[in-house]
Design an enzyme around this catalytic site. Structure first.
Site, PDB file in Angstrom:
ATOM      1  CG  ASP A  80      -2.021   0.919   1.263  1.00  0.00           C
ATOM      2  OD1 ASP A  80      -2.901   0.773   0.406  1.00  0.00           O
ATOM      3  OD2 ASP A  80      -2.044   1.824   2.124  1.00  0.00           O
ATOM      4  CD  GLU A 127      -2.261   2.295  -3.539  1.00  0.00           C
ATOM      5  OE1 GLU A 127      -3.358   2.805  -3.777  1.00  0.00           O
ATOM      6  OE2 GLU A 127      -1.710   2.431  -2.429  1.00  0.00           O
TER       7      GLU A 127
END
Ligand code: NOJ
Ligand code: CA
Length: 517
Positions: free
Chosen positions: A202, A257
């Site tokens: 993330d 990401e």
């Protein structure tokens, strides 16, 4: 075929645990629910699953606010449930990736509870604390995502502000502190030791902030504003993470990401083959349904990733954006997009339910739960035609997507002409086609509004035609070559598969063509 790591040819299904399947009737999906529906994923033919966060969390950001990186939230089950899921998936030849959230924790994480308790606490420096600006107020002009107010929250007890790029309940970790680096490495080891095949990471490009924490013009809220980060430091941390993964047996993969809307910048996070294995490339996800726009996105990948040996990724939908079926406005387009997604050169990510052709749920104001406005794409998966569609509770945590009965997995699987069967045929075709898995991609010139490309290895050649137009087109030749003798291997509309290609494409139809042997 050259030896290659499994993830290069993989199709990865993203599962959002809250919404995939519920095993205990509380209206919220869980790990055991996922395990019980592995049949569907195996039938579909995916190579791997990526689970969005299922860790202990107060759920301010539905799991992206982690209170314990090394435990399962009771809402989702137990570590034993997780182990059972991994074992079952592995038995079916499905790899398991999990979501690693290194940029921040929950404000309920014991590290932050300690950190905020006093300026002398040993964990104080694990987060980013600053005095108020000279005239009072937040230390700089950065804005938090979702809430779009200051990215700093004042802690009354200790008189300092802490940084949070997201919600105030998601304080950012201080990755300049070596203890944080070590503690976060330990969380990777915990799951690697439990057998996971990799991590989706993330906001990985943002884990180290610029040292001066200076104002940025406009104080932009969007995560795409990378002026707040310190790329050289991020790259250094990524090399350490890569070394950690590479030390484990098997090809453990990292998928970053990297939420920057420049493919050239995203490319840098692959390092010199010593940082991320894969990174999401979001510009295609935001591309409208237009041949020229898609062509540019593909060219960018060819120009900016390929020369570096950075293996591309493709994604159309996820838990943060409206589903592409909703964005593109019709099932015909969603079908053609599936052909595109699964025939481009790179690892493909499929978001749960896109294989059912689901649209976003319509969420009435009194059922809105996400502070970031992303509830629509998170509607629960309808498993059976009859209500409550394989769920048990009186009410699921979010409403079902439209047409839950006719779009249920049960209904779609029973209908060979459904979009679900199209996905299955595409996955099967891809699995046995070295050209689609690893071959070169050459863009070709077709008629206006038609995207054309060839995928090839020395022994195999296939061509893909995608008609982005709302009208039928006739394709006489592509880059001067007549493909009239070719056979239609797959059509997004499910028409004439196995027949010779007569040169016509229906509105929003995509086809895979094979030369006639
Ligand atoms: C990106 C995730 O995809 C999103 O769902 C989350 O809210 C933010 N990162 C913060 O963790
Ligand atoms: Ca449940």
């Amino acid at each position: 075929m050259p030896a290659h790591p499994w993830w290069q040819t993989a199709v990865v299904a993203q599962l959002y645990p809250r919404s995939f399947a519920d095993s205990n009737g509380d209206g919220i999906g869980d790990l055991e629910g996922i395990r019980r529906h592995l049949d569907h994923l195996e039938w579909l033919g995916v190579d791997a699953i990526w689970l969005s966060p299922f860790f202990r969390s107060p759920m301010a950001d539905f799991g992206y606010d982690v209170a314990d990186f090394c435990d399962v939230d009771p809402l989702f089950g137990t570590l034993a449930d997780f182990d059972a899921l991994v074992a079952d998936a592995h038995q079916r030849g499905i790899k398991v990736l999990i979501d690693w959230v290194p940029n921040h924790t929950s404000d309920q994480h014991e590290w932050f509870v300690g950190s905020r308790s006093s300026r002398q606490n040993p964990k104080r420096d694990w987060y980013i604390w600053r005095d108020p600006a000279p005239g009072g107020g937040p230390p700089n002009n950065w804005i938090a995502a979702f809430v779009e107010t200051s990215a700093w929250t004042l802690d009354e007890t200790t008189g300092q502000y802490y940084l949070h790029l997201f919600l105030p309940e998601q304080p950012d970790l201080n990755w300049r502190n070596p203890e944080v680096v070590e503690a976060m490495h330990d969380t990777l080891r915990f799951w690697l030791d439990r057998g996971v095949d990799g991590f989706r990471m993330d906001v990985i490009h943002g884990i180290v902030k610029r040292a001066d924490l200076a104002d940025v013009d406009g104080g932009l809220a969007q995560m795409v504003d990378d002026r707040r980060y310190d790329p050289p430091e991020v790259h250094a941390r990524l090399r350490e993470i890569r070394a950690l993964l590479d030390n484990y047996p098997g090809d453990r993969v990292s998928v970053g990401e990297v939420y920057i809307l420049s493919t050239a910048k995203v490319a840098t996070y692959y390092g010199d083959g010593d940082e991320l294995h894969l990174a999401f490339n979001f510009p295609p996800l935001y591309a409208p349904w237009e041949a020229a726009k898609w062509r540019t996105r593909i060219e960018r990948v060819q120009q900016e990733l390929d020369p570096l040996g950075a293996w591309p990724t493709w994604v159309l939908s996820n838990h943060d954006n409206p589903r592409h079926r909703t964005r593109y406005g019709s099932e015909a387009r969603a079908r053609a997009a599936a052909v595109l997604l699964l025939t481009l050169r790179g690892t493909a990510f499929v978001y749960q339910g896109e294989e059912l052709g689901l649209e976003d749920a319509v969420v009435p104001p009194d059922r809105v739960v996400d502070p970031g406005g992303r509830d629509g794409c998170r509607g629960p998966i309808p498993w059976t035609a009859a209500a409550p569609h394989g769920w048990h509770g009186d009410e699921t945590w979010l409403p079902f997507p439209p047409d839950a009965a006719t779009r249920s997995a049960e209904t779609m699987v029973a209908d060979p002409s459904s979009i679900t069967h199209l996905y299955r045929r595409l996955l099967a075709y891809r699995r046995r086609s070295p050209a689609l898995q690893l071959g070169e991609l050459r863009l070709l010139d077709g008629p206006e509004g038609v995207l054309a490309y060839e995928r090839s290895t020395p022994n195999e050649r296939v061509m893909v035609l995608v008609n982005f137009m709302p009208s039928s087109v006739t394709v006489d030749a592509v880059s001067g070559d007549s493909w009239r003798a070719a056979r239609i291997a797959i059509s997004s509309a499910g028409r004439r598969e196995g027949d010779a290609f007569d040169g016509t494409l229906a509105p929003d139809e995509a086809v895979i063509l094979e030369p006639d042997a």
